[in-house]
Write an enzyme that holds these catalytic residues in place. Structure first.
Site, PDB file in Angstrom:
ATOM      1  N   ASP A   1       0.010   3.333   5.039  1.00  0.00           N
ATOM      2  CA  ASP A   1      -0.100   3.885   3.693  1.00  0.00           C
ATOM      3  C   ASP A   1      -1.554   3.941   3.234  1.00  0.00           C
ATOM      4  OD1 ASP A   1      -0.020   0.983   3.522  1.00  0.00           O
ATOM      5  OD2 ASP A   1       0.126   1.205   1.347  1.00  0.00           O
TER       6      ASP A   1
ATOM      7  N   GLU B   1       1.091  -1.668   2.449  1.00  0.00           N
ATOM      8  CA  GLU B   1       0.092  -2.727   2.351  1.00  0.00           C
ATOM      9  C   GLU B   1      -0.719  -2.595   1.076  1.00  0.00           C
ATOM     10  OE1 GLU B   1      -3.922  -4.650   3.046  1.00  0.00           O
ATOM     11  OE2 GLU B   1      -3.402  -2.574   2.541  1.00  0.00           O
ATOM     12  N   GLU B   2      -1.014  -1.360   0.683  1.00  0.00           N
ATOM     13  CA  GLU B   2      -1.875  -1.133  -0.472  1.00  0.00           C
ATOM     14  C   GLU B   2      -1.219  -1.530  -1.795  1.00  0.00           C
ATOM     15  OE1 GLU B   2      -4.866  -0.586  -0.264  1.00  0.00           O
ATOM     16  OE2 GLU B   2      -5.314   0.513   1.573  1.00  0.00           O
TER      17      GLU B   2
ATOM     18  N   HIS C   1     -10.895   3.673  -0.603  1.00  0.00           N
ATOM     19  CA  HIS C   1     -10.219   3.898  -1.882  1.00  0.00           C
ATOM     20  C   HIS C   1     -10.998   4.873  -2.768  1.00  0.00           C
ATOM     21  CE1 HIS C   1      -7.588  -0.013  -1.824  1.00  0.00           C
ATOM     22  NE2 HIS C   1      -7.816   0.453  -0.598  1.00  0.00           N
TER      23      HIS C   1
END
Length: 415
Positions: A85, A180-181, A386
């Site tokens: 992800d 995970e994010e 990000h």
């Protein structure tokens, strides 16, 4: 050893990032977004094509696969793990990866939004990549190298080992995780099915970095209840929960205890979301500290601010819920020094200076370590994650592949 090998990691990365796998922190499903399975299904098929016949995608979005041992030694079973992800911080839809060959050190202006510029003065790591090939997005999305770079490195390492059967190794497990994010990367992982003794996540940054320490982390949900009444008849009656929430946020320290004012081993209290009405308002925080006991100190500090603010608002009440998120994996990894020692040796065999780091965040390895799978974090080369300025050096990514291959050799040699 790798002379003439046609590395596939960069081309894999550029394919994988075009598949939207952004996770959703507000979703309660597993995985949080079904589209993550699109990449998972592709990876399972590609692993099958490489000869890992048990490769499959499960209902929760996890990909499992096994590369069998080709040695008679009793080598511990090693898992290599990355997450599919991408972060909710910037769009992951319609990613257009761009390859900038032989980067010359100048500013990189991204074509789809010329306001997005990668400047070496702002991104110093770019200066170390002069002469290398750089992959970026086009300016309107993040790249998604976090953590599709890790996925691509693991896939390429598996391809190398399959195509070089003379390279002796123990049993290798591949694990690709969703979510995970959004802090749920291990929520449905089946460690019994995985069957590994130890693991390494490929979710780090600078070339040569090895991370054996993370923050310990809690989440805090603070609910403020006010007193609602018609605003036309509110004098002496209305207690506005939204205004109380604003006062609490304004009372947080301005020069400390926040992500924007801390570095290194300093922890913080970070508000991440506000939602509500004048009758009731919810604030969400993440609390971080490298020393687990420091979490309680910061939570007590936050609650003290809340209580002090509410003294000025008779009738208002609050509830504070603390949720454990993950713990500093060093507490576990210090009990397994060979896992770190072998990783150091692999990085050095790849021709890189070792860079031991502490993560100001967490990875799947944090939770996996406390679930019984000791799991430090290895580099991929990804930078400015990000964000729309995210980039990665192709040569760094290839060194990550080399490190994985050296690592399985080290374990075989030393078993």
């Amino acid at each position: 050893m790798f002379a003439g090998y046609p590395f596939s990691a960069a081309s894999r990365l550029m394919r994988y990032v075009q598949i939207d796998t952004q996770s959703d922190p507000l979703s309660q499903s597993q995985p949080s977004t079904e589209k993550q399975k699109n990449l998972g299904a592709l990876l399972a098929d590609e692993l099958q094509a490489l000869g890992l016949t048990d490769a499959h995608l499960d209902e929760y979005g996890y990909v499992y696969a096994t590369l069998p041992a080709n040695t008679d030694k009793a080598v511990p079973v090693i898992c290599f793990c990355s997450h599919v992800d991408t972060a909710p911080d910037a769009s992951g839809t319609g990613v257009k990866p761009l390859l900038h060959e032989a980067y010359d050190g100048r500013d990189l202006v991204l074509p789809d939004d010329p306001a997005i510029v990668l400047r070496p003065t702002e991104l110093p790591y770019l200066k170390t990549c002069i002469g290398q090939d750089i992959i970026t997005a086009s300016g309107t999305t993040l790249l998604g190298g976090d953590d599709k770079a890790g996925v691509a490195a693991i896939m390429d390492a598996v391809q190398y080992l399959v195509s070089h059967p003379e390279m002796q190794h123990g049993t290798i497990k591949v694990l690709f995780t969703p979510d995970e994010e959004v802090g749920r990367g291990t929520a449905r992982v089946d460690l019994q099915k995985l069957g590994a003794d130890l693991g390494y996540t490929l979710d780090g940054g600078d070339r040569g970095s090895l991370e054996d320490e993370t923050f310990s982390a809690d989440g805090v949900t603070l609910t403020i209840k006010g007193i609602i009444t018609h605003p036309g008849d509110a004098k002496g009656k209305l207690v506005n929960a939204l205004k109380i929430a604003g006062e609490i946020l304004a009372a947080l320290p301005k020069d400390s205890l926040s992500p924007e004012t801390t570095e290194g081993k300093e922890g913080f209290i970070h508000p991440t979301r506000v939602d509500g009405l004048s009758e009731q308002c919810t604030l969400e925080f993440i609390i971080r500290d490298f020393v687990t006991a420091g979490l309680q100190e910061k939570e007590n500090f936050l609650e003290g601010i809340v209580q002090e603010v509410l003294q000025q608002h008779p009738g208002a009440t609050y509830q504070m819920k603390v949720t454990e998120q993950y713990r500093n994996m060093k507490e576990v990894l210090d009990l397994h020094p060979q896992i770190i020692a072998n990783a150091k040796e692999a990085i050095q065999r790849a021709g890189l200076p070792l860079k031991m780091e502490s993560i100001r965040g967490g990875t799947d390895g944090s939770r996996l370590s406390f679930m019984g799978l000791p799991c430090p974090n290895l580099f991929t080369g990804m930078q400015a994650i990000h964000s729309k300025r995210e980039f990665i050096s192709v040569q760094d990514l290839h060194k990550a592949v080399e490190t994985i291959v050296h690592l399985v050799q080290v374990w075989e040699e030393r078993s």
